[in-house]
Scaffold this motif. Structure first.
Motif, PDB file in Angstrom:
ATOM      1  N   TYR A  57       0.824  -1.205   0.000  1.00 38.25           N
ATOM      2  CA  TYR A  57       0.000   0.000   0.000  1.00 38.25           C
ATOM      3  C   TYR A  57       0.864   1.263   0.000  1.00 38.25           C
ATOM      4  CZ  TYR A  57      -3.140   3.655   1.714  1.00 38.25           C
ATOM      5  OH  TYR A  57      -3.831   4.818   1.882  1.00 38.25           O
ATOM      6  N   LEU A  58       1.881   1.289   0.832  1.00 38.16           N
ATOM      7  CA  LEU A  58       2.705   2.493   0.963  1.00 38.16           C
ATOM      8  C   LEU A  58       3.654   2.698  -0.215  1.00 38.16           C
ATOM      9  CD1 LEU A  58       3.605   2.307   4.757  1.00 38.16           C
ATOM     10  CD2 LEU A  58       1.871   3.746   3.655  1.00 38.16           C
ATOM     11  N   ASP A  59       4.263   1.613  -0.683  1.00 33.23           N
ATOM     12  CA  ASP A  59       5.307   1.730  -1.694  1.00 33.23           C
ATOM     13  C   ASP A  59       4.910   1.204  -3.066  1.00 33.23           C
ATOM     14  OD1 ASP A  59       6.956   2.697   0.375  1.00 33.23           O
ATOM     15  OD2 ASP A  59       7.600   0.666   0.891  1.00 33.23           O
ATOM     16  N   GLY A  60       3.774   0.540  -3.157  1.00 31.09           N
ATOM     17  CA  GLY A  60       3.360  -0.101  -4.401  1.00 31.09           C
ATOM     18  C   GLY A  60       3.845  -1.535  -4.435  1.00 31.09           C
ATOM     19  N   TRP A  61       3.003  -2.415  -4.965  1.00 31.70           N
ATOM     20  CA  TRP A  61       3.318  -3.835  -4.958  1.00 31.70           C
ATOM     21  C   TRP A  61       4.601  -4.151  -5.714  1.00 31.70           C
ATOM     22  CZ3 TRP A  61       3.256  -7.803  -2.238  1.00 31.70           C
ATOM     23  CH2 TRP A  61       3.461  -9.068  -2.767  1.00 31.70           C
ATOM     24  N   ASP A  62       4.859  -3.443  -6.803  1.00 29.43           N
ATOM     25  CA  ASP A  62       6.074  -3.717  -7.568  1.00 29.43           C
ATOM     26  C   ASP A  62       7.332  -3.529  -6.726  1.00 29.43           C
ATOM     27  OD1 ASP A  62       4.577  -4.335  -9.787  1.00 29.43           O
ATOM     28  OD2 ASP A  62       4.764  -2.344 -10.699  1.00 29.43           O
ATOM     29  N   ALA A  63       7.281  -2.619  -5.759  1.00 33.84           N
ATOM     30  CA  ALA A  63       8.442  -2.352  -4.916  1.00 33.84           C
ATOM     31  C   ALA A  63       8.669  -3.422  -3.855  1.00 33.84           C
ATOM     32  CB  ALA A  63       8.298  -0.983  -4.238  1.00 33.84           C
ATOM     33  N   VAL A  64       7.638  -4.179  -3.500  1.00 35.10           N
ATOM     34  CA  VAL A  64       7.785  -5.166  -2.422  1.00 35.10           C
ATOM     35  C   VAL A  64       7.591  -6.611  -2.871  1.00 35.10           C
ATOM     36  CG1 VAL A  64       7.097  -3.504  -0.648  1.00 35.10           C
ATOM     37  CG2 VAL A  64       5.376  -4.988  -1.658  1.00 35.10           C
ATOM     38  N   SER A  65       7.123  -6.808  -4.068  1.00 31.96           N
ATOM     39  CA  SER A  65       6.787  -8.149  -4.551  1.00 31.96           C
ATOM     40  C   SER A  65       7.957  -9.124  -4.452  1.00 31.96           C
ATOM     41  CB  SER A  65       6.298  -8.066  -5.998  1.00 31.96           C
ATOM     42  OG  SER A  65       6.155  -9.338  -6.554  1.00 31.96           O
ATOM     43  N   GLU A  66       9.090  -8.743  -4.993  1.00 32.71           N
ATOM     44  CA  GLU A  66      10.238  -9.654  -4.998  1.00 32.71           C
ATOM     45  C   GLU A  66      10.723  -9.941  -3.581  1.00 32.71           C
ATOM     46  OE1 GLU A  66      14.790  -9.915  -6.716  1.00 32.71           O
ATOM     47  OE2 GLU A  66      13.343  -8.639  -7.761  1.00 32.71           O
ATOM     48  N   ALA A  67      10.751  -8.914  -2.737  1.00 31.08           N
ATOM     49  CA  ALA A  67      11.196  -9.102  -1.355  1.00 31.08           C
ATOM     50  C   ALA A  67      10.257 -10.047  -0.611  1.00 31.08           C
ATOM     51  CB  ALA A  67      11.290  -7.760  -0.632  1.00 31.08           C
ATOM     52  N   PHE A  68       8.942  -9.908  -0.838  1.00 31.58           N
ATOM     53  CA  PHE A  68       7.980 -10.793  -0.182  1.00 31.58           C
ATOM     54  C   PHE A  68       8.202 -12.232  -0.625  1.00 31.58           C
ATOM     55  CE2 PHE A  68       3.891 -13.068  -0.559  1.00 31.58           C
ATOM     56  CZ  PHE A  68       3.633 -13.250   0.788  1.00 31.58           C
ATOM     57  N   ARG A  69       8.288 -12.453  -1.916  1.00 28.34           N
ATOM     58  CA  ARG A  69       8.458 -13.821  -2.420  1.00 28.34           C
ATOM     59  C   ARG A  69       9.783 -14.434  -1.954  1.00 28.34           C
ATOM     60  NH1 ARG A  69       5.383 -11.575  -6.955  1.00 28.34           N
ATOM     61  NH2 ARG A  69       3.599 -12.954  -7.342  1.00 28.34           N
ATOM     62  N   THR A  70      10.837 -13.636  -1.960  1.00 27.42           N
ATOM     63  CA  THR A  70      12.144 -14.134  -1.527  1.00 27.42           C
ATOM     64  C   THR A  70      12.114 -14.501  -0.033  1.00 27.42           C
ATOM     65  OG1 THR A  70      13.286 -12.836  -3.213  1.00 27.42           O
ATOM     66  CG2 THR A  70      14.600 -13.563  -1.305  1.00 27.42           C
ATOM     67  N   ALA A  71      11.580 -13.598   0.784  1.00 29.55           N
ATOM     68  CA  ALA A  71      11.510 -13.863   2.229  1.00 29.55           C
ATOM     69  C   ALA A  71      10.612 -15.054   2.519  1.00 29.55           C
ATOM     70  CB  ALA A  71      11.022 -12.614   2.974  1.00 29.55           C
ATOM     71  N   ALA A  72       9.483 -15.151   1.819  1.00 33.02           N
ATOM     72  CA  ALA A  72       8.588 -16.290   2.027  1.00 33.02           C
ATOM     73  C   ALA A  72       9.270 -17.584   1.623  1.00 33.02           C
ATOM     74  CB  ALA A  72       7.285 -16.090   1.245  1.00 33.02           C
ATOM     75  N   GLY A  73      10.010 -17.559   0.521  1.00 30.33           N
ATOM     76  CA  GLY A  73      10.751 -18.751   0.089  1.00 30.33           C
ATOM     77  C   GLY A  73      11.769 -19.192   1.131  1.00 30.33           C
ATOM     78  N   ARG A  74      12.471 -18.234   1.714  1.00 30.29           N
ATOM     79  CA  ARG A  74      13.426 -18.574   2.780  1.00 30.29           C
ATOM     80  C   ARG A  74      12.717 -19.164   3.987  1.00 30.29           C
ATOM     81  NH1 ARG A  74      16.255 -13.073   2.140  1.00 30.29           N
ATOM     82  NH2 ARG A  74      17.697 -13.521   0.458  1.00 30.29           N
ATOM     83  N   THR A  75      11.573 -18.585   4.313  1.00 31.20           N
ATOM     84  CA  THR A  75      10.800 -19.079   5.461  1.00 31.20           C
ATOM     85  C   THR A  75      10.366 -20.522   5.234  1.00 31.20           C
ATOM     86  OG1 THR A  75      10.030 -16.892   6.103  1.00 31.20           O
ATOM     87  CG2 THR A  75       8.671 -18.739   6.779  1.00 31.20           C
ATOM     88  N   LEU A  76       9.980 -20.834   4.013  1.00 29.30           N
ATOM     89  CA  LEU A  76       9.525 -22.187   3.707  1.00 29.30           C
ATOM     90  C   LEU A  76      10.676 -23.173   3.615  1.00 29.30           C
ATOM     91  CD1 LEU A  76       6.777 -21.403   1.053  1.00 29.30           C
ATOM     92  CD2 LEU A  76       6.468 -22.009   3.474  1.00 29.30           C
ATOM     93  N   GLY A  77      11.899 -22.656   3.499  1.00 27.16           N
ATOM     94  CA  GLY A  77      13.075 -23.538   3.434  1.00 27.16           C
ATOM     95  C   GLY A  77      13.378 -23.909   2.028  1.00 27.16           C
TER      96      GLY A  77
END
Length: 190
Positions: A170-190
């Motif tokens: 919402y604050l920065d736009g999805w394009d600005a956070v999309s990759e970081a979210f997917r990368t962090a979620a991938g790390r969380t899942l192992g």
């Protein structure tokens, strides 16, 4: 969740009220939108409003109930998309990403509502807490069935990542956070 409202589908007027309020609450904020405006935009009478929703808080709880039902439906659809439990966590992450990018571009409706209702004993905050408890438990179940190590811990991390991604989107736009979210979620899942 709202317990004093008429069930969904029992009235076209109720459905219009809920659709109108949901759109306005999400776009403009709950306290910024008055009952009179909802009544006018839904094209119903005041008596009709109060017959279905004895108070604005009941309407807010019903709005959050609809949001909850949508997320539960998304989890059910993801489960139907795959027979392999190990694939489900990735589908969930992608579903969360798609939801943030396309539907919830103004942040999380539950976080937004909680910010407007600070009393943890209010019906709205109890509705938010119930949803969040379910969401976390659902993630634990998905991760457990997929064989992910420390599923409760990882589910907690995914909840925080989703919260952050919704606010950041919402604050920065999805394009600005999309990759970081997917990368962090991938790390969380192992």
């Amino acid at each position: 969740m709202a317990t004093r409202t008429t069930p969904q589908g029992t009235s076209a007027a109720r459905d219009r009220l809920l659709r109108t309020a949901s759109d306005l609450f999400y776009r403009e904020g709950i306290h910024a939108v008055g009952v009179d405006r909802i009544i006018a935009e839904a094209g119903v009478t005041r008596a009709t409003f109060y017959r279905h929703f004895p108070s604005k808080e009941d309407l807010v709880e019903a709005y959050l109930g609809e949001e909850d039902a949508g997320i539960r439906g998304a989890f059910a659809a993801a489960r139907e998309m795959t027979e392999a439990p190990a694939d489900l966590p990735g589908l969930v992450v992608e579903g969360l990403a798609a939801d943030i990018a396309g539907r919830h571009t103004r942040g999380c409706p539950f976080i937004n509502a909680a910010a407007e209702y600070p009393d943890p004993a209010s019906g709205v905050r109890r509705t938010v807490a119930s949803h969040r408890d379910w969401f976390r438990a659902e993630l634990v179940d998905v991760l457990t069935n997929a064989g992910v190590d420390r599923p409760a811990e990882r589910a907690g991390e995914l909840v925080l990542l989703r919260d952050a991604a919704m606010v950041g989107g919402y604050l920065d736009g999805w394009d600005a956070v999309s990759e970081a979210f997917r990368t962090a979620a991938g790390r969380t899942l192992g």
